[in-house]
Design an enzyme around this catalytic site. Structure first.
Site, PDB file in Angstrom:
ATOM      1  NE  ARG A  28      45.266 -38.392-109.048  1.00  0.00           N
ATOM      2  CZ  ARG A  28      45.769 -37.246-109.522  1.00  0.00           C
ATOM      3  NH1 ARG A  28      46.223 -37.187-110.754  1.00  0.00           N
ATOM      4  NH2 ARG A  28      45.838 -36.178-108.766  1.00  0.00           N
ATOM      5  CG  ASP A  57      40.668 -28.429-112.668  1.00  0.00           C
ATOM      6  OD1 ASP A  57      41.725 -28.612-113.300  1.00  0.00           O
ATOM      7  OD2 ASP A  57      40.043 -29.349-112.096  1.00  0.00           O
TER       8      ASP A  57
HETATM    9  N1  NVA Z   1      39.706 -31.860-112.408  1.00  0.00           N
HETATM   10  C1  NVA Z   1      40.969 -32.412-112.843  1.00  0.00           C
HETATM   11  C2  NVA Z   1      42.013 -32.226-111.799  1.00  0.00           C
HETATM   12  C3  NVA Z   1      43.373 -32.721-112.187  1.00  0.00           C
HETATM   13  C4  NVA Z   1      44.376 -32.585-111.100  1.00  0.00           C
HETATM   14  C5  NVA Z   1      40.774 -33.885-113.148  1.00  0.00           C
HETATM   15  O1  NVA Z   1      40.077 -34.569-112.418  1.00  0.00           O
HETATM   16  O2  NVA Z   1      41.331 -34.350-114.152  1.00  0.00           O
HETATM   17  N1   CP Z   2      47.082 -31.257-109.437  1.00  0.00           N
HETATM   18  C1   CP Z   2      47.283 -32.584-109.529  1.00  0.00           C
HETATM   19  O1   CP Z   2      46.694 -33.379-108.808  1.00  0.00           O
HETATM   20  O2   CP Z   2      48.211 -32.933-110.455  1.00  0.00           O
HETATM   21  P1   CP Z   2      48.533 -34.399-110.975  1.00  0.00           P
HETATM   22  O3   CP Z   2      47.348 -34.864-111.774  1.00  0.00           O
HETATM   23  O4   CP Z   2      49.762 -34.223-111.833  1.00  0.00           O
HETATM   24  O5   CP Z   2      48.802 -35.303-109.800  1.00  0.00           O
END
Ligand code: NVA
Ligand code: CP
Length: 301
Positions: free
Chosen positions: A104, A219
């Site tokens: 991530r 979102d």
């Molecule tokens: N668009 C959001 C998704 C979180 C799961 C972000 O990148 O923070």
């Molecule tokens: N939806 C999602 O990816 O949630 P987290 O940021 O909690 O992992």
């Protein structure tokens, strides 16, 4: 042989996407019925988190445990990544020790570099550009409640962000119509829009955009890394809240999805997300099942 990766949904074929959704539902049933499914016995997953997470971390960790394997959490703060070790070196080292790597991160380029230098599968657990694992869960949720999404109209309301880009990829693979409604200046990747003109369109007026949609998804207005823009975004996105009134314009059996975390009173009203028939909690649960199917697919096939 080069490993398979999930850098974005574009790493999957249409048939593989459907196969993963189907398998995710099977694994969900197996877990509920207590049927053993330790298909990844003694396998391990390294998880690099450069951003916060609740669902992604827990679903990958719990998923690996349920499959008989284990997972290792790494953050820049407590690994050499935080002290400048190149991502390519990290990929070379980790892939000699573990069976898969989840990352991530901010830049999609980090995901690409990891994959390029890894000899084991690399999974994108969210970048600034894509969030493919969430789309596996979202599509699983739609299929479980409404059947095949092919030919249906889906409306994305709000920021043209990593989730929106991934919805465009899903539309291409699963052959649905995607209508995106966002304020000016917040459009998804232009190249994705251009390459999918046959099924993806931009409609500025949210009421017009959701008309007849079988699925409405949204979102947060400010994604991770954009916290400093929150005040401006609250102004720019003020007309893009998914409310009961907006949902009333969609199909009568329209599903509402949100990857979470949610900001009630911003991108979605409490009434919509907390409705008795809301499926967002199941959508979150499906992260577990969908990613188990993905891990099995990448490590066993
Ligand atoms: N668009 C959001 C998704 C979180 C799961 C972000 O990148 O923070
Ligand atoms: N939806 C999602 O990816 O949630 P987290 O940021 O909690 O992992």
């Amino acid at each position: 042989m080069a490993p398979r990766h999930l850098r974005s949904l574009q790493d999957l074929s249409s048939a593989e996407f459907i196969q993963l959704i189907t398998r995710a539902s099977e694994l969900k049933t197996m877990l509920r019925e207590g049927t053993p499914h330790e298909y990844l016995l003694n396998k391990s997953l390294a998880m690099i988190f450069e951003k916060s997470s609740t669902r992604t971390r827990v679903s990958f960790e719990a998923g690996m445990t349920q499959l008989g394997g284990s997972s290792i959490f790494l953050s820049p703060a407590d690994s050499q990544l935080g002290r400048g070790e190149p991502i390519a070196d990290t990929a070379r080292v980790l892939s000699r020790m573990v069976d898969a790597i989840m990352v991530r991160t901010f830049s999609q380029d980090t995901v690409e570099q990891l994959a390029e230098h890894s000899s084991v599968p690399v999974i994108n657990g969210l970048s600034d550009t894509f969030h493919p694992c969430q789309l596996l869960a979202d599509m699983q949720t739609y299929f479980e409640h409404r059947g095949n999404i092919q030919g249906r109209r889906v409306c994305w309301v709000g920021d043209g962000n990593n989730m929106c880009n991934s919805y465009i990829n899903a539309a291409a693979l699963l052959d649905f119509e995607l209508v995106i409604t966002c304020p000016e200046g917040y459009e998804p990747l232009q190249s994705l829009m251009e390459n999918n003109q046959n099924r993806v369109s931009l409609v500025r007026d949210p009421a017009e955009a959701v008309a007849g949609a079988a699925l409405v998804a949204t979102d947060v207005w400010a994604s991770m890394g954009q916290e400093g823009e929150m005040q401006n975004r609250r102004v720019d996105f003020a007309d893009f809240e998914v409310t009961t009134e907006l949902m009333a314009r969609a199909a009568s059996d329209a599903l509402f999805l949100h990857c979470l975390p949610a900001h009630r009173g911003e991108e979605v009203s409490a009434e919509v997300i907390d409705a008795a028939d809301s499926v967002v909690w199941e959508e979150a649960e499906n992260r577990l099942h969908a990613q188990k199917a993905l891990l099995e697919f990448l490590l066993c096939s």
